[in-house]
Design an enzyme around this catalytic site. Structure first.
Site, PDB file in Angstrom:
ATOM      1  N   ASP A   1      53.200  61.739  29.803  1.00  0.00           N
ATOM      2  CA  ASP A   1      52.618  60.290  29.211  1.00  0.00           C
ATOM      3  C   ASP A   1      54.037  59.543  29.477  1.00  0.00           C
ATOM      4  O   ASP A   1      55.665  59.390  28.948  1.00  0.00           O
ATOM      5  CB  ASP A   1      52.592  59.976  27.911  1.00  0.00           C
ATOM      6  CG  ASP A   1      52.385  58.637  27.821  1.00  0.00           C
ATOM      7  OD1 ASP A   1      52.826  57.578  28.405  1.00  0.00           O
ATOM      8  OD2 ASP A   1      51.734  58.232  26.541  1.00  0.00           O
TER       9      ASP A   1
ATOM     10  N   LYS B   1      55.537  48.033  31.415  1.00  0.00           N
ATOM     11  CA  LYS B   1      56.566  48.356  30.832  1.00  0.00           C
ATOM     12  C   LYS B   1      57.984  48.561  31.846  1.00  0.00           C
ATOM     13  O   LYS B   1      58.010  47.625  31.966  1.00  0.00           O
ATOM     14  CB  LYS B   1      56.822  50.153  30.425  1.00  0.00           C
ATOM     15  CG  LYS B   1      56.361  49.565  28.263  1.00  0.00           C
ATOM     16  CD  LYS B   1      55.015  50.488  27.887  1.00  0.00           C
ATOM     17  CE  LYS B   1      54.795  50.063  26.631  1.00  0.00           C
ATOM     18  NZ  LYS B   1      53.730  51.170  26.399  1.00  0.00           N
TER      19      LYS B   1
ATOM     20  N   TRP C   1      53.543  57.253  19.616  1.00  0.00           N
ATOM     21  CA  TRP C   1      52.343  57.597  21.446  1.00  0.00           C
ATOM     22  C   TRP C   1      52.258  59.592  21.629  1.00  0.00           C
ATOM     23  O   TRP C   1      51.242  59.481  21.515  1.00  0.00           O
ATOM     24  CB  TRP C   1      53.086  57.465  22.619  1.00  0.00           C
ATOM     25  CG  TRP C   1      53.270  56.010  22.581  1.00  0.00           C
ATOM     26  CD1 TRP C   1      54.178  54.917  22.878  1.00  0.00           C
ATOM     27  CD2 TRP C   1      52.256  54.857  22.130  1.00  0.00           C
ATOM     28  NE1 TRP C   1      54.024  53.348  22.561  1.00  0.00           N
ATOM     29  CE2 TRP C   1      52.748  53.475  22.218  1.00  0.00           C
ATOM     30  CE3 TRP C   1      50.899  54.767  22.260  1.00  0.00           C
ATOM     31  CZ2 TRP C   1      52.482  52.353  22.215  1.00  0.00           C
ATOM     32  CZ3 TRP C   1      50.083  53.618  22.143  1.00  0.00           C
ATOM     33  CH2 TRP C   1      50.916  52.307  22.290  1.00  0.00           C
TER      34      TRP C   1
HETATM   35  C1  LIG Z   1      52.510  51.517  25.519  1.00  0.00           C
HETATM   36  C2  LIG Z   1      52.806  52.941  25.249  1.00  0.00           C
HETATM   37  C3  LIG Z   1      51.381  53.142  25.836  1.00  0.00           C
HETATM   38  C4  LIG Z   1      50.164  52.665  25.152  1.00  0.00           C
HETATM   39  O1  LIG Z   1      50.016  52.495  26.540  1.00  0.00           O
HETATM   40  P1  LIG Z   1      48.275  50.838  27.410  1.00  0.00           P
HETATM   41  O2  LIG Z   1      48.588  50.529  27.987  1.00  0.00           O
HETATM   42  O3  LIG Z   1      48.688  49.744  26.055  1.00  0.00           O
HETATM   43  O4  LIG Z   1      47.204  51.877  26.375  1.00  0.00           O
HETATM   44  C5  LIG Z   1      51.475  54.774  25.514  1.00  0.00           C
HETATM   45  N1  LIG Z   1      52.435  56.116  25.990  1.00  0.00           N
HETATM   46  C6  LIG Z   1      53.496  55.102  25.775  1.00  0.00           C
HETATM   47  C7  LIG Z   1      54.335  56.249  26.160  1.00  0.00           C
HETATM   48  C8  LIG Z   1      53.590  53.727  25.636  1.00  0.00           C
HETATM   49  O5  LIG Z   1      54.441  53.478  25.819  1.00  0.00           O
END
Ligand SMILES: *Cc1c(COP(=O)(O)O)cnc(C)c1O
Length: 362
Positions: A173, A197, A102
């Site tokens: 993030d 998530k 990521w």
């Molecule tokens: C799932 C995830 C993403 C991507 O998220 P989207 O909503 O599909 O763009 C980005 N960073 C992390 C750490 C993730 O777990």
């Protein structure tokens, strides 16, 4: 109905109580004669959901008044682009901590916008151990330092954040670990997370951003991509993903009624210990992927000596009511995602299944 033991990585498990509450309100929301999905996002009822969700985020996560809480679309992936578009000026560099899949995607997107630098990398550890936050090398002209607090695919999580960045804003993030543990928000310039998530269904992305960074939004990029546009309009600049925000609202209330974020962390520690113990006490039958000091409370990655046995494990787990234990397609192996809404009971069942599988195949 028997609920699956849901270990999906995302979209992921939601609290049963939340789903039931949404079901009760699905056809008619608060006597309006219609569902929340059918009403104007300018209506008093929806505005209440929007405002209350912001207020609950602030309360639960301890967000100071000089931060905005935004509900945007486009996922965390859109933030990979919006962050440099808003914050990365000519003459400055975006500093990135490379910790896995990521972080790498965030870095790649920023390169379309401006200069970047890698402040630290765990590539030499195959991304299985988070770099030490005291070893980051952040240039003076950094527009921000970007970290991925929890790498969802590798199953590694930062246990701490740097405190010595001076004026360089820390951007994180937190898609896969937001609200899973208390965080000192004042250390951050911007935090973002796709909801699917740990916060609710897909479709909405939460951005927590300090006011001085919002003020910096350049005027020469389209309005839709500017933080100041959304901040000024309280996330109602254009039609928001109203049903997703409503679901986040219910999840936030669920967290509150279960004791808040500190209680979530304790519950997460207790339930993931069951699974990490099953790995550590297996005499090498199960191999934990993450270095112990970087183990994630949200995504537990592990392997079995033979890929044949891993396939067998996934197959038998599915026959026993478990879902989502196959590792990410890029890395293979096995992964159990144990977000806030995954009950202790599911983790206990998984630990027991692991012990039983080992007895039969060890
Ligand atoms: C799932 C995830 C993403 C991507 O998220 P989207 O909503 O599909 O763009 C980005 N960073 C992390 C750490 C993730 O777990």
């Amino acid at each position: 109905m028997k609920r699956a033991y849901n270990f999906n990585a995302g979209p992921a498990a939601l609290p049963l109580e939340v789903l039931q509450q949404a079901q009760e309100q699905f056809v008619e929301y608060q006597g309006a004669g219609m569902s929340i999905m059918e009403m104007s996002h300018r209506s008093a009822l929806y505005e209440q959901v929007n405002n209350e969700s912001q207020a609950l985020m602030r309360e639960l996560f301890g967000i100071p008044d000089n931060y905005h809480v935004l509900f945007l679309q486009g996922g965390a992936s859109q933030q990979f682009a919006m962050i440099p578009m808003n914050l990365l000026r000519p003459g400055r560099v975006g500093a990135y901590v490379k910790t896995g899949a990521w972080a790498d995607k965030a870095l790649k997107e920023s390169k379309f916008v401006g200069e970047t630098v890698i402040a630290a990398s765990s590539e030499n550890d195959k991304y299985m151990r988070m770099p030490n936050v005291n070893d980051f090398i952040v240039p003076d002209n950094a527009a921000y330092l970007h970290m991925t607090s929890n790498e969802t695919i590798g199953g590694v999580q930062f246990q701490e954040f740097p405190t010595n960045l001076g004026n360089v804003p820390l951007v994180a993030d937190m898609s896969s670990d937001i609200l899973s543990r208390p965080i000192d928000i004042s250390k951050f310039g911007l935090i973002y997370a796709g909801a699917q998530k740990n916060l609710g269904p897909s479709g909405v992305t939460v951005v927590i951003v300090r006011d001085d960074l919002v003020q910096e939004s350049p005027k020469d990029i389209p309005a839709i991509f500017r933080y100041d546009t959304h901040a000024k309009n309280s996330s109602l600049y254009n039609t928001p993903p109203s049903f997703s925000v409503y679901m986040v609202n219910l999840v936030l209330k669920w967290i509150k009624s279960n004791g808040g974020v500190a209680a979530m962390e304790q519950i997460n520690r207790d339930k993931t210990k069951l699974i990490y113990d099953a790995i550590d006490q297996s005499n090498g039958f199960y191999i934990g992927c993450a270095h112990p000091d970087s183990r994630s409370l949200m995504n537990i990655t592990f392997r079995i000596q033979s890929e044949e046995l891993e396939k067998q494990f996934v197959k038998e787990s599915e026959q026993n009511g478990f879902v989502g234990l196959k590792g990410h397609r890029d890395v293979g192996g096995l992964r159990a995602s144990t977000y806030n809404a995954v009950p202790h009971e599911s983790c206990k069942a998984l630990a027991e299944f692991m012990a039983d599988f080992q007895r039969r195949n060890g």
